[in-house]
Design an enzyme around this catalytic site. Structure first.
Site, PDB file in Angstrom:
ATOM      1  N   ASN A  14       0.833  -1.213   0.000  1.00 13.74           N
ATOM      2  CA  ASN A  14       0.000   0.000   0.000  1.00 13.74           C
ATOM      3  C   ASN A  14       0.863   1.256   0.000  1.00 13.74           C
ATOM      4  O   ASN A  14       0.538   2.240  -0.667  1.00 13.74           O
ATOM      5  CB  ASN A  14      -0.963  -0.006   1.188  1.00 13.74           C
ATOM      6  CG  ASN A  14      -2.193  -0.856   0.917  1.00 13.74           C
ATOM      7  OD1 ASN A  14      -3.065  -0.465   0.151  1.00 13.74           O
ATOM      8  ND2 ASN A  14      -2.237  -2.045   1.498  1.00 13.74           N
ATOM      9  N   ARG A  66       5.070   0.523  27.427  1.00  6.68           N
ATOM     10  CA  ARG A  66       4.269   0.934  26.264  1.00  6.68           C
ATOM     11  C   ARG A  66       4.101   2.455  26.270  1.00  6.68           C
ATOM     12  O   ARG A  66       4.130   3.105  25.220  1.00  6.68           O
ATOM     13  CB  ARG A  66       2.915   0.203  26.321  1.00  6.68           C
ATOM     14  CG  ARG A  66       1.983   0.459  25.154  1.00  6.68           C
ATOM     15  CD  ARG A  66       2.608   0.250  23.785  1.00  6.68           C
ATOM     16  NE  ARG A  66       2.857  -1.118  23.441  1.00  6.68           N
ATOM     17  CZ  ARG A  66       2.774  -1.620  22.207  1.00  6.68           C
ATOM     18  NH1 ARG A  66       2.456  -0.858  21.172  1.00  6.68           N
ATOM     19  NH2 ARG A  66       3.045  -2.879  21.981  1.00  6.68           N
ATOM     20  N   ASN A 108      -6.758   4.950   7.869  1.00  3.71           N
ATOM     21  CA  ASN A 108      -6.328   3.545   7.870  1.00  3.71           C
ATOM     22  C   ASN A 108      -6.965   2.822   6.695  1.00  3.71           C
ATOM     23  O   ASN A 108      -8.097   3.115   6.326  1.00  3.71           O
ATOM     24  CB  ASN A 108      -6.784   2.884   9.189  1.00  3.71           C
ATOM     25  CG  ASN A 108      -6.396   1.417   9.259  1.00  3.71           C
ATOM     26  OD1 ASN A 108      -5.250   1.049   8.997  1.00  3.71           O
ATOM     27  ND2 ASN A 108      -7.348   0.568   9.608  1.00  3.71           N
ATOM     28  N   HIS A 110      -8.319  -0.830   5.599  1.00  3.40           N
ATOM     29  CA  HIS A 110      -8.708  -2.123   6.178  1.00  3.40           C
ATOM     30  C   HIS A 110      -9.219  -3.029   5.060  1.00  3.40           C
ATOM     31  O   HIS A 110     -10.027  -2.590   4.232  1.00  3.40           O
ATOM     32  CB  HIS A 110      -9.791  -1.929   7.252  1.00  3.40           C
ATOM     33  CG  HIS A 110     -10.151  -3.214   7.914  1.00  3.40           C
ATOM     34  ND1 HIS A 110      -9.360  -3.791   8.875  1.00  3.40           N
ATOM     35  CD2 HIS A 110     -11.183  -4.071   7.704  1.00  3.40           C
ATOM     36  CE1 HIS A 110      -9.891  -4.948   9.245  1.00  3.40           C
ATOM     37  NE2 HIS A 110     -11.002  -5.140   8.540  1.00  3.40           N
ATOM     38  N   ASP A 147     -10.348   6.534  14.988  1.00  4.78           N
ATOM     39  CA  ASP A 147     -10.766   7.086  16.281  1.00  4.78           C
ATOM     40  C   ASP A 147     -10.351   6.120  17.388  1.00  4.78           C
ATOM     41  O   ASP A 147      -9.541   5.218  17.147  1.00  4.78           O
ATOM     42  CB  ASP A 147     -12.275   7.410  16.283  1.00  4.78           C
ATOM     43  CG  ASP A 147     -13.135   6.164  16.192  1.00  4.78           C
ATOM     44  OD1 ASP A 147     -12.590   5.044  16.252  1.00  4.78           O
ATOM     45  OD2 ASP A 147     -14.378   6.305  16.071  1.00  4.78           O
ATOM     46  N   GLU A 148     -10.900   6.285  18.576  1.00  3.79           N
ATOM     47  CA  GLU A 148     -10.442   5.487  19.723  1.00  3.79           C
ATOM     48  C   GLU A 148     -10.796   4.001  19.609  1.00  3.79           C
ATOM     49  O   GLU A 148     -10.209   3.163  20.272  1.00  3.79           O
ATOM     50  CB  GLU A 148     -11.018   6.053  21.032  1.00  3.79           C
ATOM     51  CG  GLU A 148     -10.302   7.301  21.551  1.00  3.79           C
ATOM     52  CD  GLU A 148     -10.652   8.586  20.797  1.00  3.79           C
ATOM     53  OE1 GLU A 148     -11.497   8.548  19.868  1.00  3.79           O
ATOM     54  OE2 GLU A 148     -10.048   9.628  21.125  1.00  3.79           O
ATOM     55  N   GLY A 149     -11.765   3.659  18.803  1.00  7.32           N
ATOM     56  CA  GLY A 149     -12.154   2.260  18.651  1.00  7.32           C
ATOM     57  C   GLY A 149     -11.284   1.536  17.627  1.00  7.32           C
ATOM     58  O   GLY A 149     -10.388   2.129  17.030  1.00  7.32           O
ATOM     59  N   ASP A 151     -11.274   0.131  14.121  1.00  5.03           N
ATOM     60  CA  ASP A 151     -11.983   0.173  12.825  1.00  5.03           C
ATOM     61  C   ASP A 151     -13.369   0.803  12.935  1.00  5.03           C
ATOM     62  O   ASP A 151     -14.293   0.438  12.195  1.00  5.03           O
ATOM     63  CB  ASP A 151     -12.105  -1.248  12.223  1.00  5.03           C
ATOM     64  CG  ASP A 151     -10.754  -1.924  12.038  1.00  5.03           C
ATOM     65  OD1 ASP A 151      -9.768  -1.212  11.753  1.00  5.03           O
ATOM     66  OD2 ASP A 151     -10.674  -3.153  12.185  1.00  5.03           O
TER      67      ASP A 151
HETATM   68  C1  GAR Z   1      -3.168  -4.774   3.855  1.00  2.68           C
HETATM   69  O1  GAR Z   1      -3.993  -5.750   3.285  1.00  2.68           O
HETATM   70  C2  GAR Z   1      -3.954  -3.894   4.795  1.00  2.68           C
HETATM   71  O2  GAR Z   1      -5.254  -3.660   4.360  1.00  2.68           O
HETATM   72  C3  GAR Z   1      -3.939  -4.747   6.045  1.00  2.68           C
HETATM   73  O3  GAR Z   1      -2.616  -5.251   6.112  1.00  2.68           O
HETATM   74  C4  GAR Z   1      -2.119  -5.414   4.775  1.00  2.68           C
HETATM   75  C5  GAR Z   1      -0.771  -4.746   4.662  1.00  2.68           C
HETATM   76  O4  GAR Z   1      -0.189  -5.020   3.419  1.00  2.68           O
HETATM   77  N1  GAR Z   1      -4.280  -3.984   7.202  1.00  2.68           N
HETATM   78  C6  GAR Z   1      -5.035  -4.462   8.201  1.00  2.68           C
HETATM   79  O5  GAR Z   1      -5.432  -5.612   8.244  1.00  2.68           O
HETATM   80  C7  GAR Z   1      -5.368  -3.470   9.304  1.00  2.68           C
HETATM   81  N2  GAR Z   1      -6.388  -3.969  10.155  1.00  2.68           N
HETATM   82  P1  GAR Z   1       0.989  -4.104   2.832  1.00  2.68           P
HETATM   83  O6  GAR Z   1       2.079  -4.005   3.909  1.00  2.68           O
HETATM   84  O7  GAR Z   1       1.484  -4.862   1.632  1.00  2.68           O
HETATM   85  O8  GAR Z   1       0.425  -2.749   2.463  1.00  2.68           O
END
Ligand code: GAR
Length: 209
Positions: A14, A66, A108, A110, A147-149, A151
């Site tokens: 990405n 953390r 983000n 997803h 946000d805080e949650g 997704d």
């Molecule tokens: C992607 O598919 C992204 O949507 C997912 O991780 C992958 C990263 O791939 N993200 C999540 O699952 C977040 N909850 P990449 O490093 O090749 O972009």
């Protein structure tokens, strides 16, 4: 010029889609100021270096708590003075302090159509495993504000992708990336760069196009 930071933990495809869109000028008026990873071995860092973008690793393992990591991470990020933070496969929980400081300035990607197959434990290949297990015929990807949650933030863009007979989690993941993720992530950044994205009453409305 919209200055962005891209945060990535893994392969960085990405991130590559964003780098390519900036290079091709389909993503005009956007500069990737820094790529930050929690994982020294993330291929995303190599992609950044190859594109001559600052590549930084800051790992929770280097800190005694953390809280100390979160503080150092935020300090490091603040040093780049970016307008937008893009989570592109970033597998570290974002601290409440960072969310508050960057309210509606963190997005983000997803790999499902939220609110399906999202929330705690849904990341990477696991999302596609669960989609196949449930037998959905259509899945896709979502770009949303953070946000805080988990997704739960306002949705900016979604794209649907067909599930095919005989799909494995890997083949489905690849199709979702090719047909949805690598397109809607740069598109969402472009909409934000052009000032078309507003959050009103917890939802995204598009204005001024
Ligand atoms: C992607 O598919 C992204 O949507 C997912 O991780 C992958 C990263 O791939 N993200 C999540 O699952 C977040 N909850 P990449 O490093 O090749 O972009």
């Amino acid at each position: 010029m919209l200055k962005i930071a891209v945060l990535a933990s893994g392969g960085g495809t990405n991130l590559q889609a964003i780098i390519d869109a900036v290079a091709a000028k389909t993503l005009a008026d956007v500069e990737i100021s820094v790529v930050i990873s929690n994982n020294q071995n993330a291929f995303a860092l190599e992609r950044a270096a190859k594109a001559k973008i600052a590549a930084v690793c800051i790992s929770p393992k280097e800190f005694e708590s953390r809280e100390a990591f979160n503080r150092a991470f935020l300090d490091k990020l603040n040093g780049y003075r970016v307008d937008l933070v893009v989570l592109a496969g970033f597998l570290v929980v974002i601290s409440p302090e960072m969310i508050a400081e960057y309210r509606n300035r963190i997005i983000n990607i997803h790999p499902s159509l939220i609110p399906s197959f999202c929330g705690k434990g849904f990341y990477g290949l696991n999302v596609h495993k669960e989609a196949l297990k449930r037998g959905v015929k259509v899945t896709g990807a979502t770009v949303h504000f953070v946000d805080e949650g988990t997704d739960t933030g306002p949705i900016i863009l979604q794209r649907a992708v067909e599930v095919k007979e005989g799909d494995t989690p890997k083949t489905l993941q690849r199709r979702v990336m090719e047909e949805a993720e690598w397109k809607i992530l740069p598109e969402a950044i472009d909409l934000i760069a052009r000032g078309y994205v507003c959050v009103k009453d917890g939802r995204v409305v598009r204005e001024g196009e």
